[in-house]
Design a protein around this motif. Structure first.
Motif, PDB file in Angstrom:
ATOM      1  N   UNK A 466     -10.765 -11.778 -10.793  1.00  0.00           N
ATOM      2  CA  UNK A 466      -9.693 -12.706 -10.433  1.00  0.00           C
ATOM      3  C   UNK A 466      -8.431 -11.977  -9.962  1.00  0.00           C
ATOM      4  N   UNK A 467      -8.289 -10.734 -10.371  1.00  0.00           N
ATOM      5  CA  UNK A 467      -7.062  -9.987 -10.053  1.00  0.00           C
ATOM      6  C   UNK A 467      -7.338  -8.871  -9.048  1.00  0.00           C
ATOM      7  N   UNK A 468      -8.312  -9.055  -8.183  1.00  0.00           N
ATOM      8  CA  UNK A 468      -8.681  -8.032  -7.201  1.00  0.00           C
ATOM      9  C   UNK A 468      -7.489  -7.701  -6.298  1.00  0.00           C
ATOM     10  N   UNK A 469      -7.230  -6.410  -6.152  1.00  0.00           N
ATOM     11  CA  UNK A 469      -6.020  -5.994  -5.447  1.00  0.00           C
ATOM     12  C   UNK A 469      -6.313  -4.872  -4.471  1.00  0.00           C
ATOM     13  N   UNK A 470      -5.398  -4.708  -3.549  1.00  0.00           N
ATOM     14  CA  UNK A 470      -5.510  -3.631  -2.576  1.00  0.00           C
ATOM     15  C   UNK A 470      -4.118  -3.273  -2.075  1.00  0.00           C
ATOM     16  N   UNK A 471      -4.039  -2.176  -1.352  1.00  0.00           N
ATOM     17  CA  UNK A 471      -2.756  -1.766  -0.770  1.00  0.00           C
ATOM     18  C   UNK A 471      -3.004  -1.098   0.564  1.00  0.00           C
ATOM     19  N   UNK A 472      -1.988  -1.100   1.397  1.00  0.00           N
ATOM     20  CA  UNK A 472      -2.062  -0.438   2.700  1.00  0.00           C
ATOM     21  C   UNK A 472      -0.757   0.312   2.932  1.00  0.00           C
ATOM     22  N   UNK A 473      -0.874   1.430   3.637  1.00  0.00           N
ATOM     23  CA  UNK A 473       0.305   2.217   3.997  1.00  0.00           C
ATOM     24  C   UNK A 473       0.309   2.374   5.516  1.00  0.00           C
ATOM     25  N   UNK A 474       1.437   2.043   6.137  1.00  0.00           N
ATOM     26  CA  UNK A 474       1.567   2.208   7.586  1.00  0.00           C
ATOM     27  C   UNK A 474       2.668   3.231   7.827  1.00  0.00           C
ATOM     28  N   UNK A 475       2.297   4.349   8.449  1.00  0.00           N
ATOM     29  CA  UNK A 475       3.232   5.463   8.634  1.00  0.00           C
ATOM     30  C   UNK A 475       3.531   5.617  10.117  1.00  0.00           C
ATOM     31  N   UNK A 476       4.811   5.728  10.438  1.00  0.00           N
ATOM     32  CA  UNK A 476       5.144   5.872  11.854  1.00  0.00           C
ATOM     33  C   UNK A 476       5.300   7.335  12.231  1.00  0.00           C
ATOM     34  N   UNK A 477       4.697   7.690  13.371  1.00  0.00           N
ATOM     35  CA  UNK A 477       4.849   9.040  13.924  1.00  0.00           C
ATOM     36  C   UNK A 477       6.077   9.086  14.824  1.00  0.00           C
ATOM     37  N   UNK A 478       6.481  10.281  15.224  1.00  0.00           N
ATOM     38  CA  UNK A 478       7.737  10.416  15.967  1.00  0.00           C
ATOM     39  C   UNK A 478       7.627   9.920  17.403  1.00  0.00           C
ATOM     40  N   UNK A 479       6.411   9.577  17.855  1.00  0.00           N
ATOM     41  CA  UNK A 479       6.278   8.955  19.171  1.00  0.00           C
ATOM     42  C   UNK A 479       6.080   7.443  19.055  1.00  0.00           C
ATOM     43  N   UNK A 480       6.360   6.911  17.861  1.00  0.00           N
ATOM     44  CA  UNK A 480       6.259   5.472  17.606  1.00  0.00           C
ATOM     45  C   UNK A 480       4.818   4.972  17.587  1.00  0.00           C
ATOM     46  N   UNK A 481       3.856   5.867  17.453  1.00  0.00           N
ATOM     47  CA  UNK A 481       2.514   5.411  17.100  1.00  0.00           C
ATOM     48  C   UNK A 481       2.456   5.338  15.573  1.00  0.00           C
ATOM     49  N   UNK A 543      -2.401  -7.086   3.053  1.00  0.00           N
ATOM     50  CA  UNK A 543      -1.688  -5.860   2.657  1.00  0.00           C
ATOM     51  C   UNK A 543      -1.137  -5.150   3.887  1.00  0.00           C
ATOM     52  N   UNK A 544      -1.904  -5.129   4.966  1.00  0.00           N
ATOM     53  CA  UNK A 544      -1.431  -4.496   6.213  1.00  0.00           C
ATOM     54  C   UNK A 544      -0.223  -5.252   6.779  1.00  0.00           C
ATOM     55  N   UNK A 545      -0.275  -6.572   6.750  1.00  0.00           N
ATOM     56  CA  UNK A 545       0.876  -7.346   7.236  1.00  0.00           C
ATOM     57  C   UNK A 545       2.122  -7.018   6.421  1.00  0.00           C
ATOM     58  N   UNK A 546       1.951  -6.945   5.105  1.00  0.00           N
ATOM     59  CA  UNK A 546       3.102  -6.651   4.249  1.00  0.00           C
ATOM     60  C   UNK A 546       3.616  -5.229   4.489  1.00  0.00           C
ATOM     61  N   UNK A 610       5.696   2.162   5.639  1.00  0.00           N
ATOM     62  CA  UNK A 610       5.608   0.821   5.082  1.00  0.00           C
ATOM     63  C   UNK A 610       4.476   0.732   4.075  1.00  0.00           C
ATOM     64  N   UNK A 611       4.749   0.098   2.966  1.00  0.00           N
ATOM     65  CA  UNK A 611       3.723  -0.096   1.933  1.00  0.00           C
ATOM     66  C   UNK A 611       3.536  -1.587   1.721  1.00  0.00           C
ATOM     67  N   UNK A 612       2.291  -2.010   1.709  1.00  0.00           N
ATOM     68  CA  UNK A 612       1.987  -3.412   1.431  1.00  0.00           C
ATOM     69  C   UNK A 612       0.985  -3.507   0.296  1.00  0.00           C
ATOM     70  N   UNK A 613       1.273  -4.359  -0.658  1.00  0.00           N
ATOM     71  CA  UNK A 613       0.355  -4.556  -1.779  1.00  0.00           C
ATOM     72  C   UNK A 613      -0.037  -6.009  -1.788  1.00  0.00           C
ATOM     73  N   UNK A 614      -1.302  -6.291  -2.037  1.00  0.00           N
ATOM     74  CA  UNK A 614      -1.718  -7.687  -2.102  1.00  0.00           C
ATOM     75  C   UNK A 614      -2.730  -7.854  -3.225  1.00  0.00           C
ATOM     76  N   UNK A 615      -2.611  -8.966  -3.914  1.00  0.00           N
ATOM     77  CA  UNK A 615      -3.546  -9.260  -5.007  1.00  0.00           C
ATOM     78  C   UNK A 615      -3.965 -10.714  -4.870  1.00  0.00           C
ATOM     79  N   UNK A 616      -5.225 -10.965  -5.135  1.00  0.00           N
ATOM     80  CA  UNK A 616      -5.737 -12.338  -5.053  1.00  0.00           C
ATOM     81  C   UNK A 616      -4.854 -13.249  -5.891  1.00  0.00           C
ATOM     82  N   UNK A 617      -4.521 -14.408  -5.332  1.00  0.00           N
ATOM     83  CA  UNK A 617      -3.551 -15.275  -5.992  1.00  0.00           C
ATOM     84  C   UNK A 617      -4.238 -16.437  -6.708  1.00  0.00           C
TER      85      UNK A 617
END
Ligand code: FES
Ligand code: FES
Lengths: 827, 162
Positions: A466-481, A543-546, A610-617
């Motif tokens: 019921x509490x399944x969770x995940x996280x995502x990290x989005x890191x920006x490079x200096x060329x904006x990728x 998680x990616x959106x967050x 950017x860090x996004x955390x999401x857990x089943x609600x």
């Protein structure tokens, strides 16, 4: 809304496809470490036996052998939900193919030779093979110590002193009253054997257990964090000393969820002084050392009124867990609460049992029980409709879930849950259900075959804590990728591409500027529970959106200072953050990416991460007595329609067309959805037509190879396979999307069975449906209800020219307490 | 035993054990790991390579049999990092999922198109019959082959919205 989306919904080529096409993509089996040893396993040739003696002296003396292990050296037990499995068998073996010893040596040849030199003396016992016999009071126990095992108490109920690893109960409404209101009661039993996943890449693991108990595991796993977690629990190590790395994975389908060869190989590495050890399962080991999909006997009793309204349904599931509980207990749990299908059943009872037997054990397999029970359920709906003289499509429509309906566990369906009716209608229309086209009528005339059409519905929710969770990290490079880190595994399903599209959409970047890091690493990537259950798109997508929102918030904050503007006045495009009402005042993402520098050199901000955390609600555990609660993150509904032609004399048939429709909420990538749809349907075709384990009376697996356990080839696919989608937005899904990884495999088989019945009247109750099964059903012979035989049966269709290349199996072992006679009665 | 083989245009002279399969030699001897082992028994096609112009299951051939031969593997398919027509079509049509069958599959398709530049759907299915793919259900692979052979109109698979 869709016209405002640019990347989500586009047919973007898969992001990792080029390296797979050139042969550059590295899989676990491609790794070569300095000093690496090679392991081989000694297997039990018996299904149930006492180990009297193991003599490893000759193996140890063989030059080049660096470690030999037996069970008694290993004081660890592993288990996902019930901790019931030794790393190597101790004292007893519980299934054919079980590991009793293992060797690590300089070469695979030396390891293999050493395994041959290990002598094991057994006292062979009569195996417990038939789950229906295994639950009788006098049955020998596969696990006499069941009462002493640790297990996950919130969700499971092992029954000590029996072979029941888990019992799941669901109770809804008033069953007796429901049956009292019925005009007809139809009761039948449906069966299917164990099946192997057959990823093209067999399980492969490399482990190095270094000094100071620092362990690195490279493995072909679906769920790196679950491997680490279960490994550390079993081996009693802290999590930060164990690192799990997963490169590309060559298919999983559930068979690489959980933990498998990793502990054994780790112990070999430790014994070999810390040298890395590699073990790659052979194809044969894939069938019996590694787990399979559980067999099921599903008994359904339905009360129905003459107008087609279902008033009550009693469902009993007997899952053949095999020797260890692994995922079978959770398959039992998830199947139980889904077992009624997408139907509104006011009064229902489910009793589902996971039963230990002396067979290779069951685990997760695409569909997680639903492929198996929908075989029974959707064949049953056909037979109920037939019993009351109603068209089965109409009967299904009448009973489908609709907004306001309550599921078996008491969840209220809303207009946002999804639209099973639209899916059913779409496939019925696609196959011209209920009539023959002119071409089909002509086909009947010219071939003498009968054309039949059938439909079947499906649904599935992720089966997960019921509490399944995940996280995502989005890191920006200096060329904006950007680079995205997640631990959800790309195992072929396309999650890296779908998540790249979701990130690109949210950041308003072109998808080419988004990279999802390929290799997953528990030391470097943020936590994800597992890559299973069709939950990745919703949970990791959110998680990616967050994480994107977090990254943009950081970028806006720095941009506000750089531009002397309030954050609320800022906006952005693919390249710049700018003042909304004065767009010429802007700063580029590249300037913001790793810290902004003013003209005088002063720096502010810092790398954008950017860090996004999401857990089943809002999900809950289920009540142990009634099964009531909220287990479902989301429901994906769907349907299949099938056209067959059948030779009414011989039972030979061909699947001419399969049509599918799923309510995916939102198509993130049509090519990926089609890939899941077609790939799943063809895997469902294998399950429907030819795949399945065959045992002899001693519990030895007779067909652990591609020769005797065929899977569909390109020539087995129907001339027409089409896929359609319904898009009822999932309110908490990323851009409205929900998962569809498993669903295409579900309910292919019953749609075929229903079509065969429409064509010929053959009432098939067992899958797979081989030609001889249809032939038997046409003559009202008993179906072959359990694949335990003394004679191997030729299985796949292309092997059966004219159906005469097979040997009919000896009569199956008796099933006390089960009957295949239809009970259709007016109460 | 010392053997000499040409692989993707490069000549290699190597000592090999006599029991080594060609697959083992390519992977462990030459580090060409794009060729995969799915069964080791000649049934799945994951190990398909071209040996003197004909496709073989490299898990069944012995390395010593390849002495003097010219071999082509998936690593030789792209030209200086540029995808071949077949590879590009596979990418466009989502003909790859886990990728484990892909190397062998592309080798079989290449062989097919050399023999039969405009195959029918039936001929394509026959041509890749020996290559198992557990992921894709083959349909998008067939579409990719139609596209690669200039028959794109026949190759358009659609996802219908209802
Ligand atoms: S590995 Fe050679 S055919 Fe399967
Ligand atoms: S893409 Fe996975 S086996 Fe073909």
């Amino acid at each position: 809304m869709s016209d405002r989306l640019r990347t989500v919904g586009a047919d973007v080529p898969r992001v990792e496809t080029v390296e797979k096409l050139t042969g550059d993509a590295l899989y676990t089996g491609d790794l070569l470490l300095p000093g690496m040893l090679h392991a081989k396993v000694k297997h039990s040739p018996h299904a149930r036996a006492r180990i009297l003696r193991i003599d490893t002296a000759r193996a140890e003396a063989l030059p080049g052998v660096r470690a030999v292990l037996t069970g008694h050296e290993l004081d660890y037990r592993i288990g996902l939900y019930v901790v019931d499995k030794d790393i190597l068998a101790k004292d007893v073996v519980r299934h054919f193919g079980e590991a009793v010893a293992a060797v690590a040596a300089d070469t695979p040849e030396i390891a293999g030779e050493a395994v041959g030199l290990i002598e094991v003396e057994y006292d062979v016992l009569t195996p417990v093979l038939d789950p229906m016999a295994a639950i009788r009071d006098d049955a020998p126990l596969v696990h006499p110590d069941l009462g002493s095992y640790a297990y996950v108490e919130a969700a499971f109920s092992p029954q000590p002193g029996t072979n029941i690893a888990h019992r799941q109960l669901v109770r809804k409404g008033d069953l007796d009253r429901g049956f009292a209101e019925a005009e007809w009661i139809v009761e039948r039993e449906y069966t299917n054997p164990s099946v192997q996943h057959v990823p093209l890449e067999t399980h492969v693991v490399v482990v190095q257990w270094k000094a100071g108990d620092q362990v690195t595991i490279w493995t072909s796993a679906q769920s790196p964090f679950t491997v680490r977690n279960l490994f550390c629990t079993a081996l009693r190590l802290p999590l930060n000393q164990v690192r799990v790395v997963v490169p590309h994975v060559g298919g999983g389908f559930g068979g690489k969820a959980g933990i498998h060869l990793e502990p054994l190989v780790a112990c070999l590495s430790r014994k070999a002084g810390g040298r890395p050890v590699r073990l790659q399962a052979t194809r044969e080991e894939e069938f019996s050392l590694l787990p399979c999909r559980s067999a099921l006997t599903y008994r359904i009793r339905t009360g129905v009124r003459s107008d087609g309204t279902i008033t009550a349904q009693q469902m009993t599931m007997y899952w053949d867990a095999g020797a260890y509980a692994d995922y079978a207990v959770n398959v039992t749990r998830a199947s139980a609460y889904s077992s009624g299908g997408p139907y509104d059943i006011p009064n229902a009872a489910v009793d589902a049992y996971a039963i230990y037997t002396n067979k290779p054990y069951g685990t997760a397999y695409r569909g997680f029980g639903h492929v198996e029970f929908f075989w029974g359920l959707e064949r049953h709906m056909e037979l109920v409709a037939q019993a009351i003289g109603m068209d089965s499509l109409e009967f299904r429509r009448r009973n489908l879930l609709r907004p306001g309906s309550l599921t078996l566990t008491g969840e209220r369906i809303t207009e946002h849950t999804g639209d099973p009716r639209a899916c059913l209608d779409a496939v019925a229309e696609a196959i011209d259900y209920g009539r023959l086209t002119a071409a089909e009528a002509e086909h009947e005339r010219t071939t003498g075959r009968k054309v039949g059409k059938g439909v079947a519905t499906l649904h599935k929710a992720p089966a997960m804590p019921s509490f399944t969770a995940t996280a995502a990290v989005v890191k920006m490079n200096s060329d904006a990728s950007v680079v995205v880190n997640i631990a959800l595994m790309e195992i072929g399903q396309g999650c890296d591409t779908a998540l790249a599209q979701i990130v690109a959409e949210r950041l308003r970047f072109p998808v080419e500027r988004v990279k999802v890091a390929v290799e997953r690493d528990t030391d470097k990537d943020p936590y994800d529970w597992q890559t299973v259950a069709s939950k990745g798109l919703i949970l990791s997508g959110n998680a990616c959106l967050l994480a994107c929102d977090d990254l943009l918030r950081q970028a806006y904050e720095v941009a506000g200072q750089a531009l002397r503007a309030n954050v609320v006045d800022l906006d952005h495009d693919a390249d710049r953050v700018f003042v909304a009402h004065r767009p010429e005042e802007s700063v580029t993402f590249a300037e913001l990416s790793i810290g902004y520098a003013f003209p005088n050199g002063n720096g502010i901000g810092g790398p954008l991460v950017g860090v996004g955390r999401y857990i089943a609600q809002g999900l809950t555990n289920l009540d142990k007595e009634t099964g009531q609660g909220l287990p479902a993150l989301d429901w994906t509904y769907g349907a299949h329609g099938v056209v067959v032609d059948v030779d009414p004399e011989t039972g030979e048939f061909d699947v001419l067309a399969i049509s599918s429709a799923y309510d995916v909420g939102r198509v993130v990538n049509p090519g990926l959805v089609r890939g899941q749809a077609i790939g799943g349907m063809v895997q469902g075709l294998g399950t429907a037509l030819c795949e399945g384990y065959i045992y002899d009376q001693q519990g030895r697996l007779l067909n652990p190879s591609f020769t005797d356990n065929k899977i569909p080839t390109a020539r087995d696919i129907p001339a027409r396979i089409d896929s359609a989608v319904v898009e009822t937005a999932q309110l908490d899904g990323p851009f409205g999307a929900r998962g569809v990884g498993e669903h295409p495999m579900i309910s292919v088989a019953p749609a075929i069975g229903n079509a065969i019945q429409h064509a010929t009247g053959a009432e098939l109750l067992h899958m797979p449906m081989r030609f001889e099964d249809v032939w038997r059903a046409l003559r009202s012979h008993d179906p072959i209800d359990n694949w335990i035989t003394e004679t191997p049966v030729g299985s796949c269709r292309s092997d059966l020219p004219g159906g005469d290349a097979t040997v009919h199996p000896a009569d199956a072992v008796a099933h006390p307490g089960s009957t295949h006679t239809p009970e259709v009665a007016l109460p | 035993m010392l053997i000499s083989v040409t692989v993707n245009g490069d000549v290699f002279e190597r000592e090999v054990e006599e029991h080594w399969t060609l697959l083992r030699f390519l992977r462990d001897g030459l580090g060409l790991t794009g060729t995969k082992e799915g069964c080791g028994a000649g049934e799945c096609g994951a190990c398909t390579v071209e040996l003197d112009g004909r496709t073989v299951n490299s898990c069944l051939a012995l390395a010593v049999e390849a002495d003097g031969a010219s071999i082509r593997t998936i690593e030789g398919e792209a030209d200086q990092g540029r995808l071949s027509t077949i590879q590009a079509a596979f990418a466009r049509h989502h003909a790859v999922q886990c990728g484990f069958c892909t190397g062998g599959m592309v080798m079989s398709v290449r062989d097919l198109l050399q023999r039969n530049p405009r195959p029918t759907v039936e001929e394509i299915k026959e041509g890749i019959e020996g290559n198992f793919c557990r992921c894709t259900g083959y349909e998008q692979i067939v579409e990719a082959v139609l596209d690669a052979s200039g028959q794109l109109d026949a190759a358009k698979g659609v996802l219908r919205h209802v």
